[in-house]
Design an enzyme around this catalytic site. Sequence first.
Site, short mmCIF file in Angstrom:
data_model
loop_
_atom_site.label_atom_id
_atom_site.label_comp_id
_atom_site.label_asym_id
_atom_site.label_seq_id
_atom_site.Cartn_x
_atom_site.Cartn_y
_atom_site.Cartn_z
N GLU A 23 -5.35 -8.30 1.20
CA GLU A 23 -5.79 -7.95 2.55
C GLU A 23 -7.25 -7.58 2.50
OE1 GLU A 23 -3.84 -4.92 4.89
OE2 GLU A 23 -1.86 -5.66 4.35
N GLU A 46 0.79 -1.24 0.00
CA GLU A 46 0.00 0.00 0.00
C GLU A 46 0.82 1.28 0.00
OE1 GLU A 46 -2.86 0.10 3.13
OE2 GLU A 46 -3.92 -1.67 2.42
C1 BGC Z 1 -2.35 -2.30 6.21
C2 BGC Z 1 -2.23 -3.11 7.48
C3 BGC Z 1 -3.24 -2.57 8.49
C4 BGC Z 1 -4.62 -2.75 7.92
C5 BGC Z 1 -5.75 -2.35 8.86
C6 BGC Z 1 -3.76 -2.00 5.80
O1 BGC Z 1 -3.82 -0.73 5.31
O2 BGC Z 1 -1.63 -2.91 5.19
O3 BGC Z 1 -0.92 -3.07 7.93
O4 BGC Z 1 -3.11 -3.16 9.73
O5 BGC Z 1 -4.73 -1.96 6.79
O6 BGC Z 1 -5.77 -1.00 9.12
#
Ligand code: BGC
Length: 445
Positions: free
Chosen positions: A355, A167
């Site tokens: 993610e 990101e």
């Molecule tokens: C990030 C993580 C973070 C998650 C939740 C993502 O933007 O890659 O490291 O913990 O969001 O906020």
Amino acid sequence: MTNVKAKNFPKDFKWGVTISAYQNEGKWNTYGKGKSIWDTFTNEPGFKKGNGNVATNFYHHYKEDIKRAKDLNLDVFRFSISWARILPKGTGSINPKGVRFYHDVINTCIELDIEPWVTLYHWDLPQTLENKGGWTNRNIIDWFSEYVEFCTKEYGNKVKKWIVLNEPMSFVGLGYFMGMHAPGKKGILNFLPAAHHTTLCQAIGGRIVRKNVENAFVGTTFSCSVVKPVNRLVKHKRAAERIDALLNRFFIEPALGLGYPTDSIPGLKQIENYFKEGDKELMQFDFDFIGVQYYFKIVAKHSLLPPLLFATEIPATKRNVKTNNMGMEIYPKGLLKMLEKFSAYENVKDIYITESGVCFDDKLKDEKIKDKNRIKYLKKTFYYTLMALEKNSKVKGYFAWTLVDNFEWAEGISARFGLYYTDFVTQKRFIKKSGLWLQKFLSKR
Ligand code: BGC
């Protein structure tokens, strides 16, 4: 909403989980590790949300934690390497203990038959490099190349799946424009050079992986958000377009050869002040896949600030919508929109949801965590992923954020995203109801 089953997904669809070094490892200043910008940022007296000095102590719990991922019936374990654990000063001398640690993590994955996917950079820049300007200094290209050369040569015979950056808009935007994340820098004069050097490193990193790793499958990840205007007024629609360009197009389009999205944000042309000859070509790389990371929806309106963007977000907490415990709107359907959006780029090949998750204020009661709300979220998310597949999107896998509750950056340990609950005092983990649900869901493939 129909009841989605794992069987409905293609046979080779990959299911995984993602963690990151700073949020989990702990052992911040021992075993030869150098300090990162996050170590500095969270250990400053002004920072009131704790720190990742111990985090979930993955450094000592990696074996059981990888086993926990395997127990959920997952195929993929995605983790990141801490640059300062390998190269304590960012460049130059190597820390053998750090190098060994990632071999151990990778070997454990291989032994347990869960595929390691390695992220090279998940926000924890070595502090020594930040002291020289960090991402704002064009020399980051050499520093980053040295680090990527080392990692790919060291682990490339065992690891085939590589992710260059996690990101970019999050670490550049929050860290070098808003000052909310490490290293806490602000303003356009930090943001623009940091962003441009990041774009260059994204592509250069991709090239190094491909050069050093035989049969590499190389990608990079992008945060994204559905952006809607507050109403139909043209000025708000335009504001939404600008936020969309910033959040969803800024880093992918230069890699695809489309340049920065200056059509929507004309002021962004200023970034060309940081260009050197050949940069337009240097920014491009044909990634084998991209990672899409989706968490929330944004409602935008026109505003006189900030410069360049002239748009702001109306906080979800003021909009009477469902929010997670970081105050962000929960909107699973947005994932479908994002998968459609990214699939529409002709040169994007495969897409993985690298993610996706939701944080709540989970409570441990009699060693149980009844997080029905997270199960609901997962069900909806899988439903929309399946819908995206039906609409021919290029999505090939889903990785949950995250395995165990961890150190959530500027939020500290209050935002729990895990499929396992972490008791940060004892370091015990307890599987949540959502973890059990996912385990069962995946057992029926
Ligand atoms: C990030 C993580 C973070 C998650 C939740 C993502 O933007 O890659 O490291 O913990 O969001 O906020």
